[in-house]
Design a protein around this motif. Structure first.
Motif, short mmCIF file in Angstrom:
data_model
loop_
_atom_site.label_atom_id
_atom_site.label_comp_id
_atom_site.label_asym_id
_atom_site.label_seq_id
_atom_site.Cartn_x
_atom_site.Cartn_y
_atom_site.Cartn_z
N ASP A 102 0.85 -1.19 0.00
CA ASP A 102 0.00 0.00 0.00
C ASP A 102 0.89 1.24 0.00
O ASP A 102 1.60 1.51 0.97
CB ASP A 102 -0.90 0.00 1.24
CG ASP A 102 -1.87 1.17 1.25
OD1 ASP A 102 -1.77 2.03 0.36
OD2 ASP A 102 -2.72 1.21 2.15
N ARG A 128 -2.54 -5.37 -5.35
CA ARG A 128 -3.14 -5.94 -4.13
C ARG A 128 -4.26 -6.90 -4.48
O ARG A 128 -4.40 -7.97 -3.87
CB ARG A 128 -3.67 -4.82 -3.23
CG ARG A 128 -2.59 -4.04 -2.51
CD ARG A 128 -3.15 -3.28 -1.33
NE ARG A 128 -4.19 -2.33 -1.76
CZ ARG A 128 -3.93 -1.09 -2.15
NH1 ARG A 128 -2.68 -0.66 -2.19
NH2 ARG A 128 -4.90 -0.28 -2.51
N GLY A 158 1.66 1.19 3.60
CA GLY A 158 2.30 -0.11 3.69
C GLY A 158 3.81 0.00 3.82
O GLY A 158 4.38 1.08 3.78
N ASP A 218 -3.53 -0.71 -6.44
CA ASP A 218 -4.78 -1.41 -6.15
C ASP A 218 -4.85 -2.73 -6.92
O ASP A 218 -5.30 -3.76 -6.41
CB ASP A 218 -5.99 -0.54 -6.50
CG ASP A 218 -6.17 0.62 -5.53
OD1 ASP A 218 -5.61 0.55 -4.42
OD2 ASP A 218 -6.86 1.59 -5.89
#
Length: 495
Positions: A354, A453, A358, A450
């Motif tokens: 992130d 992930r 992150g 995104d």
């Protein structure tokens, strides 16, 4: 039919040592380029499609030709084809090192994949011929371990070589390894009778169909293969038709390329499915973490290689432990635990990638867990397959395992690249491959993060499906049974 090609070597582990060098060269070249890809993309000004095919071209050709070369080896001889593969691989590696353009590199990687297929296929076949039955399962288990370790160490080697010598440094490292494999194999592998089933015809139709099927699948999944938006849909439909035709042809063949009768054995079928699922779930993680780190966080290739090193450490540790555990615990238990660890590691890594909160460094323990899961799955699954398959079908069974594992690698890479760059502009996609996406800023970086992930979470779900498959394995422990039989055989031989 008597297998005339079998020549039991008085020192089979010497043959194993020689063939292992070839395996190391193949898998270093396979995975080492993942961390060097951004540097390659920048220096050769490769498009997004070219960057994709620098990875997929090698994998597609290797996967498509494993079964073909396995069959040809039975007809023309294992040693000649194996040595030809090593020579082809070494020559293509030199061409990769000298590549002046992205198109040249893609073409050289395709040729390199041809050599790699001959090496991988005949490596296991030579071991099957060389080792006595009571040592075969152990040898093939260690063979899979060498391949897995080389595969997961590859990113570190690729990153270090790129930092010191540029991206061509990876091939400069692989080339002497390949040359050493040629010398060692010529010295150690005995010539022997070359034909095991020389009177059986080669299934040309099966070879063409299997190659076309894999190509259609990859083209359906890969962005940028052409300007026509309908092409992926046509390739997807063609892959379904080709799959049906391939199965129909193999069922009718007296001597098929793929012995589908092995899938009638529930234990063998489940292990092969689990191998495919494990490869799909785990292979792309080093590529994703490396691309994310370089494209979003701006880390170097060598840092990216070091970042994924816990995967290699975990694999080595767990694979070594699994060698002892397979005697005490069933493959069903060990592989299910391994898959569960894979799922946990993948999910944790995905949540940590992130850019707003992150930490790449925090992924190290989770990547280690992922490596442990992969190592714990690998040895018992290979042993279970070899010890469940009939003695005269172990070579074919392991060929199927190797093919499905490579299909999993191919699908994992293709799907990861497709979905990680979904929705990006052509310029942003090229920047992601080139490790410069962070310079663009804005929504493209957030969208890529995104996507990465989401891919990680999806792979974790695939690993959970693998847990279910592993829990469906037969409850018996064939490894322990054969371990007992090995002791009896050893006592008889010594008497």
């Amino acid at each position: 039919m008597t297998d005339l090609a079998v020549q039991r070597h008085p020192h089979p582990w010497r043959v194993f040592s020689a063939t292992s060098i070839g395996v190391v060269a193949v898998f270093l070249s396979l995975s080492g380029l993942t961390v060097a890809l951004p540097t390659v993309t920048r220096e050769l000004d490769a498009s997004g499609a070219q960057s994709t095919w620098i990875l997929l071209g090698y994998m597609l050709v290797t996967t498509a030709l494993i079964l073909v070369f396995g069959r040809l080896a039975d007809i023309i001889g294992r040693r000649p084809l194996y040595l030809a593969g090593l020579i082809t691989f070494a020559a293509a590696t030199g061409l990769c090192m000298l590549a002046p353009s992205a198109g040249w590199l893609v073409a050289a990687r395709v040729v390199q994949g041809v050599g790699a297929a001959a090496i991988v296929t005949n490596n296991t076949a030579l071991l099957t011929d060389t080792f006595p039955p009571h040592l075969l399962g152990r040898a093939l288990g260690w063979n899979a371990t060498v391949a897995a370790v080389a595969q997961v160490v590859g990113p570190l080697v690729g990153g270090a070589a790129t930092a010191v010598l540029g991206w061509r440094g990876l091939f400069a490292v692989v080339l002497p390894v390949a040359l050493l494999a040629i010398v060692a194999s010529i010295r150690v592998i005995p010539p022997g009778p070359s034909r095991a089933v020389a009177r059986e015809p080669f299934d040309l139709a099966g070879a063409v169909l299997s190659t076309a099927l894999l190509a259609a699948v990859v083209l359906a999944l890969t962005p940028g293969v052409g300007s026509a938006p309908w092409l992926p849909w046509v390739c997807g439909g063609a892959s379904v038709v080709l799959a049906v035709v391939f199965v129909a042809v193999q069922i009718r063949r007296a001597h098929p390329l793929v012995d589908l009768s092995l899938f009638r054995n529930r234990g063998i079928a489940l292990v092969l499915v689990a191998v495919l699922v494990n490869a799909v779930a785990t292979y792309a993680v080093t590529l994703l973490v490396s691309l994310y780190g370089q494209a979003v966080e701006g880390i170097s290739a060598v840092t990216a290689g070091a970042l994924v090193m816990p995967v290699a450490i975990g694999t080595v540790v767990a694979a070594a432990a699994a060698g002892s555990l397979v005697v005490r615990f069933s493959p069903r238990t060990l592989t299910a635990i391994g898959m569960a660890l894979n799922a946990a590691g993948l999910l944790g890594v995905a949540l940590l990638l992130d850019p707003d909160g992150g930490s790449l460094g925090a992924t190290a323990p989770l990547l280690f867990v992922l490596g442990c899961g992969n190592g714990l799955f690998m040895t018992p699954s290979t042993s279970a397959l070899m010890l469940t398959a009939p003695a005269d079908r172990r070579g074919i069974a392991n060929g199927l395992r190797s093919t499905l594992q490579n299909v999993g690698y191919l699908l994992s890479t293709a799907l990861a690249l497709v979905f990680a760059t979904a929705g990006l502009s052509a310029a942003a996609r090229q920047a992601a491959y080139g490790g410069t996406l962070g310079e663009l800023g804005g929504g493209e970086v957030a969208r890529f993060a995104d996507n990465v992930r989401a891919v990680g979470i999806a792979l974790a779900v695939v690993a959970l499906i693998g847990v279910v498959v592993c829990l469906a394995f037969p409850r018996r422990n064939p490894t322990a049974t054969v371990h007992t039989l090995e002791s009896v055989t050893t006592l008889k031989e010594s008497a």
